[in-house]
Design a protein around this motif. Structure first.
Motif, PDB file in Angstrom:
ATOM      1  N   ILE A  69      10.222  -2.144   0.302  1.00  0.00           N
ATOM      2  CA  ILE A  69      10.472  -0.708   0.150  1.00  0.00           C
ATOM      3  C   ILE A  69      11.726  -0.267   0.896  1.00  0.00           C
ATOM      4  O   ILE A  69      12.511   0.533   0.383  1.00  0.00           O
ATOM      5  N   GLU A  70      11.938  -0.787   2.099  1.00  0.00           N
ATOM      6  CA  GLU A  70      13.107  -0.379   2.882  1.00  0.00           C
ATOM      7  C   GLU A  70      14.406  -0.736   2.153  1.00  0.00           C
ATOM      8  O   GLU A  70      15.341   0.056   2.116  1.00  0.00           O
ATOM      9  N   GLU A  71      14.441  -1.921   1.565  1.00  0.00           N
ATOM     10  CA  GLU A  71      15.631  -2.373   0.843  1.00  0.00           C
ATOM     11  C   GLU A  71      15.847  -1.546  -0.425  1.00  0.00           C
ATOM     12  O   GLU A  71      16.971  -1.142  -0.741  1.00  0.00           O
ATOM     13  N   GLY A  72      14.787  -1.283  -1.171  1.00  0.00           N
ATOM     14  CA  GLY A  72      14.902  -0.499  -2.398  1.00  0.00           C
ATOM     15  C   GLY A  72      15.346   0.927  -2.139  1.00  0.00           C
ATOM     16  O   GLY A  72      16.214   1.456  -2.842  1.00  0.00           O
ATOM     17  N   VAL A  73      14.785   1.550  -1.124  1.00  0.00           N
ATOM     18  CA  VAL A  73      15.152   2.931  -0.788  1.00  0.00           C
ATOM     19  C   VAL A  73      16.597   2.986  -0.309  1.00  0.00           C
ATOM     20  O   VAL A  73      17.359   3.858  -0.715  1.00  0.00           O
ATOM     21  N   ALA A  74      16.989   2.052   0.550  1.00  0.00           N
ATOM     22  CA  ALA A  74      18.376   2.027   1.041  1.00  0.00           C
ATOM     23  C   ALA A  74      19.355   1.860  -0.115  1.00  0.00           C
ATOM     24  O   ALA A  74      20.400   2.523  -0.161  1.00  0.00           O
ATOM     25  N   SER A  75      19.016   1.012  -1.077  1.00  0.00           N
ATOM     26  CA  SER A  75      19.869   0.805  -2.244  1.00  0.00           C
ATOM     27  C   SER A  75      19.969   2.080  -3.083  1.00  0.00           C
ATOM     28  O   SER A  75      21.048   2.442  -3.559  1.00  0.00           O
ATOM     29  N   ALA A  76      18.839   2.773  -3.258  1.00  0.00           N
ATOM     30  CA  ALA A  76      18.839   4.018  -4.034  1.00  0.00           C
ATOM     31  C   ALA A  76      19.665   5.101  -3.343  1.00  0.00           C
ATOM     32  O   ALA A  76      20.418   5.836  -4.001  1.00  0.00           O
ATOM     33  N   VAL A  77      19.556   5.207  -2.033  1.00  0.00           N
ATOM     34  CA  VAL A  77      20.334   6.205  -1.278  1.00  0.00           C
ATOM     35  C   VAL A  77      21.822   5.898  -1.393  1.00  0.00           C
ATOM     36  O   VAL A  77      22.641   6.797  -1.625  1.00  0.00           O
ATOM     37  N   GLU A  78      22.174   4.615  -1.270  1.00  0.00           N
ATOM     38  CA  GLU A  78      23.576   4.214  -1.401  1.00  0.00           C
ATOM     39  C   GLU A  78      24.108   4.559  -2.795  1.00  0.00           C
ATOM     40  O   GLU A  78      25.211   5.082  -2.936  1.00  0.00           O
ATOM     41  N   TRP A  79      23.335   4.271  -3.842  1.00  0.00           N
ATOM     42  CA  TRP A  79      23.752   4.592  -5.218  1.00  0.00           C
ATOM     43  C   TRP A  79      23.954   6.095  -5.378  1.00  0.00           C
ATOM     44  O   TRP A  79      24.946   6.542  -5.945  1.00  0.00           O
ATOM     45  N   PHE A  80      23.015   6.885  -4.857  1.00  0.00           N
ATOM     46  CA  PHE A  80      23.107   8.336  -4.982  1.00  0.00           C
ATOM     47  C   PHE A  80      24.354   8.854  -4.290  1.00  0.00           C
ATOM     48  O   PHE A  80      25.052   9.720  -4.832  1.00  0.00           O
ATOM     49  N   ARG A  81      24.653   8.322  -3.140  1.00  0.00           N
ATOM     50  CA  ARG A  81      25.855   8.776  -2.418  1.00  0.00           C
ATOM     51  C   ARG A  81      27.126   8.450  -3.199  1.00  0.00           C
ATOM     52  O   ARG A  81      28.069   9.244  -3.225  1.00  0.00           O
ATOM     53  N   ARG A  82      27.157   7.288  -3.828  1.00  0.00           N
ATOM     54  CA  ARG A  82      28.325   6.928  -4.653  1.00  0.00           C
ATOM     55  C   ARG A  82      28.460   7.866  -5.851  1.00  0.00           C
ATOM     56  O   ARG A  82      29.559   8.246  -6.225  1.00  0.00           O
ATOM     57  N   GLN A  83      27.332   8.234  -6.472  1.00  0.00           N
ATOM     58  CA  GLN A  83      27.349   9.083  -7.646  1.00  0.00           C
ATOM     59  C   GLN A  83      27.752  10.517  -7.314  1.00  0.00           C
ATOM     60  O   GLN A  83      28.399  11.189  -8.107  1.00  0.00           O
ATOM     61  N   SER A  84      27.330  11.001  -6.149  1.00  0.00           N
ATOM     62  CA  SER A  84      27.583  12.395  -5.810  1.00  0.00           C
ATOM     63  C   SER A  84      28.914  12.595  -5.095  1.00  0.00           C
ATOM     64  O   SER A  84      29.305  13.718  -4.803  1.00  0.00           O
ATOM     65  N   GLY A  85      29.619  11.491  -4.847  1.00  0.00           N
ATOM     66  CA  GLY A  85      30.962  11.573  -4.286  1.00  0.00           C
ATOM     67  C   GLY A  85      30.952  11.920  -2.855  1.00  0.00           C
ATOM     68  O   GLY A  85      31.647  12.402  -2.151  1.00  0.00           O
TER      69      GLY A  85
END
Length: 85
Positions: A69-85
């Motif tokens: 879960i920690e790895e999946g959530v961290a990956s999702a947060v990183e993706w969201f930050r890239r998408q939102s600029g």
């Protein structure tokens, strides 16, 4: 849900999450003003007992392991930050 929220907040660098629950009666009362709360009542059974998630059979069959879960959530947060600029 508490573990997930705490993990997500930590991964995003926020202060610890404040997670509170609402009982059936409070959801009914809130449902008078918030349609989402009213609709939650019929799904409340999903939160009254622990979910048991076991990927053992899948892993044995397909040779893949579940993402922690920690790895999946961290990956999702990183993706969201890239998408939102």
């Amino acid at each position: 849900m508490r573990l997930f929220a705490e993990t997500a907040y930590r991964a995003a660098g926020f202060k610890p999450a404040k997670v509170r629950s609402m009982g059936r009666g409070m959801l009914r009362m809130a449902g008078l003003f918030m349609p989402g709360a009213k609709e939650s009542i019929e799904m409340l059974y999903q939160f009254e007992r622990d979910f048991i998630v076991d990927s053992r059979k899948f892993s044995e069959r397909f040779g893949m392991l579940a993402t922690p879960i920690e790895e999946g959530v961290a990956s999702a947060v990183e993706w969201f930050r890239r998408q939102s600029g």
